[in-house]
Motif scaffolding. Structure first.
Motif, PDB file in Angstrom:
ATOM      1  N   TYR A 173      -0.546   8.834  16.128  1.00  0.00           N
ATOM      2  CA  TYR A 173       0.671   9.231  15.435  1.00  0.00           C
ATOM      3  C   TYR A 173       1.177  10.543  16.044  1.00  0.00           C
ATOM      4  O   TYR A 173       0.407  11.335  16.574  1.00  0.00           O
ATOM      5  CB  TYR A 173       0.414   9.447  13.941  1.00  0.00           C
ATOM      6  N   ASN A 227       0.819  -1.210   0.000  1.00  0.00           N
ATOM      7  CA  ASN A 227       0.000   0.000   0.000  1.00  0.00           C
ATOM      8  C   ASN A 227       0.851   1.256   0.000  1.00  0.00           C
ATOM      9  O   ASN A 227       1.807   1.370   0.770  1.00  0.00           O
ATOM     10  CB  ASN A 227      -0.890   0.035   1.249  1.00  0.00           C
ATOM     11  N   PHE A 243       0.392   5.757  -0.334  1.00  0.00           N
ATOM     12  CA  PHE A 243      -0.583   6.832  -0.172  1.00  0.00           C
ATOM     13  C   PHE A 243       0.061   8.185  -0.487  1.00  0.00           C
ATOM     14  O   PHE A 243       1.241   8.391  -0.224  1.00  0.00           O
ATOM     15  CB  PHE A 243      -1.080   6.894   1.283  1.00  0.00           C
ATOM     16  N   PHE A 285       4.216   6.642  13.681  1.00  0.00           N
ATOM     17  CA  PHE A 285       3.364   5.781  14.496  1.00  0.00           C
ATOM     18  C   PHE A 285       3.859   5.755  15.940  1.00  0.00           C
ATOM     19  O   PHE A 285       5.052   5.607  16.198  1.00  0.00           O
ATOM     20  CB  PHE A 285       3.406   4.371  13.907  1.00  0.00           C
ATOM     21  N   GLN A 332      -0.937   1.633  19.082  1.00  0.00           N
ATOM     22  CA  GLN A 332      -2.225   1.180  18.570  1.00  0.00           C
ATOM     23  C   GLN A 332      -2.862   0.232  19.577  1.00  0.00           C
ATOM     24  O   GLN A 332      -2.159  -0.554  20.223  1.00  0.00           O
ATOM     25  CB  GLN A 332      -2.048   0.476  17.239  1.00  0.00           C
ATOM     26  N   LYS A 356      -8.431  -2.649  10.831  1.00  0.00           N
ATOM     27  CA  LYS A 356      -7.065  -3.053  10.522  1.00  0.00           C
ATOM     28  C   LYS A 356      -6.972  -3.431   9.055  1.00  0.00           C
ATOM     29  O   LYS A 356      -6.042  -3.069   8.361  1.00  0.00           O
ATOM     30  CB  LYS A 356      -6.663  -4.248  11.385  1.00  0.00           C
ATOM     31  N   ALA A 357      -7.927  -4.208   8.592  1.00  0.00           N
ATOM     32  CA  ALA A 357      -7.913  -4.623   7.187  1.00  0.00           C
ATOM     33  C   ALA A 357      -8.670  -3.585   6.370  1.00  0.00           C
ATOM     34  O   ALA A 357      -9.747  -3.142   6.741  1.00  0.00           O
ATOM     35  CB  ALA A 357      -8.568  -5.983   7.052  1.00  0.00           C
ATOM     36  N   GLY A 358      -8.109  -3.194   5.262  1.00  0.00           N
ATOM     37  CA  GLY A 358      -8.757  -2.148   4.478  1.00  0.00           C
ATOM     38  C   GLY A 358      -8.655  -0.835   5.215  1.00  0.00           C
ATOM     39  O   GLY A 358      -7.597  -0.474   5.690  1.00  0.00           O
ATOM     40  N   ASP A 368      -1.882  -5.833   4.980  1.00  0.00           N
ATOM     41  CA  ASP A 368      -3.069  -6.086   5.782  1.00  0.00           C
ATOM     42  C   ASP A 368      -4.009  -4.903   5.908  1.00  0.00           C
ATOM     43  O   ASP A 368      -5.125  -5.060   6.368  1.00  0.00           O
ATOM     44  CB  ASP A 368      -2.664  -6.577   7.177  1.00  0.00           C
ATOM     45  N   GLY A 369      -3.549  -3.733   5.572  1.00  0.00           N
ATOM     46  CA  GLY A 369      -4.504  -2.634   5.559  1.00  0.00           C
ATOM     47  C   GLY A 369      -3.916  -1.334   6.050  1.00  0.00           C
ATOM     48  O   GLY A 369      -2.794  -1.276   6.515  1.00  0.00           O
ATOM     49  N   PHE A 370      -4.720  -0.319   5.963  1.00  0.00           N
ATOM     50  CA  PHE A 370      -4.285   1.020   6.353  1.00  0.00           C
ATOM     51  C   PHE A 370      -3.800   1.043   7.783  1.00  0.00           C
ATOM     52  O   PHE A 370      -2.817   1.702   8.110  1.00  0.00           O
ATOM     53  CB  PHE A 370      -5.443   1.991   6.184  1.00  0.00           C
ATOM     54  N   ASN A 371      -4.501   0.374   8.657  1.00  0.00           N
ATOM     55  CA  ASN A 371      -4.182   0.515  10.072  1.00  0.00           C
ATOM     56  C   ASN A 371      -3.084  -0.409  10.539  1.00  0.00           C
ATOM     57  O   ASN A 371      -2.854  -0.523  11.742  1.00  0.00           O
ATOM     58  CB  ASN A 371      -5.444   0.381  10.913  1.00  0.00           C
ATOM     59  N   GLU A 372      -2.437  -1.083   9.614  1.00  0.00           N
ATOM     60  CA  GLU A 372      -1.092  -1.519   9.936  1.00  0.00           C
ATOM     61  C   GLU A 372      -0.268  -0.237   9.965  1.00  0.00           C
ATOM     62  O   GLU A 372      -0.627   0.753   9.383  1.00  0.00           O
ATOM     63  CB  GLU A 372      -0.564  -2.473   8.858  1.00  0.00           C
ATOM     64  N   LYS A 373       0.850  -0.280  10.601  1.00  0.00           N
ATOM     65  CA  LYS A 373       1.634   0.922  10.808  1.00  0.00           C
ATOM     66  C   LYS A 373       1.937   1.606   9.484  1.00  0.00           C
ATOM     67  O   LYS A 373       2.436   0.999   8.551  1.00  0.00           O
ATOM     68  CB  LYS A 373       2.932   0.540  11.505  1.00  0.00           C
ATOM     69  N   LEU A 374       1.633   2.915   9.426  1.00  0.00           N
ATOM     70  CA  LEU A 374       1.957   3.735   8.263  1.00  0.00           C
ATOM     71  C   LEU A 374       3.337   4.318   8.427  1.00  0.00           C
ATOM     72  O   LEU A 374       3.671   4.829   9.486  1.00  0.00           O
ATOM     73  CB  LEU A 374       0.979   4.901   8.157  1.00  0.00           C
TER      74      LEU A 374
END
Lengths: 114, 111
Positions: free
Chosen positions: B36, A31, A33, B46, B49, B93-95, A97-103
């Motif tokens: 963040y 991903n 952004f 980060f 979480q 978490k996903a998407g 796994d998605g956005f809310n994995e660490k950016l």
């Protein structure tokens, strides 16, 4: 150490110019952004990509396009720069796994359009 | 997607504990809460979480009550270098690709 590198720290362009902002990540993340950040407005999502050649519009895509030809590189294109596109542009990446994995963010490109 | 509300700014002194609360009344069952930190002229970084109760790492603690409608980021014994903007995000978490960064909380630590 993981890295997201943006090609320019500061950029000055003229109204009507075509502008390319480049971003490269070395973490093999799926991903990527592009955000812009303006005082008092936080970060606003322009475009994102979850795979090579895939792209999705964010909240403010008007006036922008993107390109993702390789996994590690995500380019933001201003087709015809305007003064209201003067802003800080931030690139980020995250694993599948998605956005809310660490950016992970780059240091930003401060673009001024005159 | 859940909207978050944070104080616009906070002041503190070196050595104090700082607590920044974020409200997220319409948080969904599969949403996580992420914080963040952003220093001037840098991209956000980060911090922490969590999903529920308490999470602690070397930088901060995150407290989440049972109803999950708010969360509190706790910074123990802040120093001048903790002066930054702190963002609270809520999303799956996903998407969750369009999870929103709000305006954040500007923390100013004084000597």
């Amino acid at each position: 150490d993981v890295k997201v590198t943006q090609s320019s720290r500061y950029l000055v362009k003229r109204t009507g110019e075509k502008v390319f902002l480049e971003c490269v990540q070395d973490m093999d993340h799926e991903n990527m952004f592009w955000y812009r950040q303006d005082p008092g407005l936080g970060l606003r999502l322009i475009y994102f990509s979850y795979d090579v050649k895939m792209k999705e519009k964010g909240d403010i895509p008007e006036g922008y396009s993107v390109s993702r030809e390789k996994k590690e590189r995500f380019s933001l294109i201003l087709e015809s720069a305007s003064t209201n596109q003067t802003s800080m542009y931030l690139c980020a990446s995250s694993p599948r796994d998605g956005f809310n994995e660490k950016l992970f963010f780059g240091s930003g490109t401060q673009l001024s359009v005159l | 997607l859940a909207k978050t509300t944070q104080p616009i700014s906070m002041d503190s002194y070196e050595g104090q504990e700082v607590n920044i609360t974020c409200s997220h009344n319409n948080i969904a069952t599969n949403d996580y809460i992420t914080w963040y930190q952003q220093f001037p002229s840098q991209g956000p970084r980060f911090i922490i979480q969590g999903y529920k109760t308490k999470v602690t790492n070397e930088v901060a603690s995150l407290f989440i009550p049972a109803d999950r409608k708010s969360s509190t980021l706790s910074l123990p014994r802040v120093s001048l270098s903790d002066t930054a903007v702190y963002y609270c995000l809520v999303g799956p978490k996903a998407g969750g690709f369009k999870t929103i960064f709000g305006a954040g909380t500007r923390l100013f630590v004084k000597a």
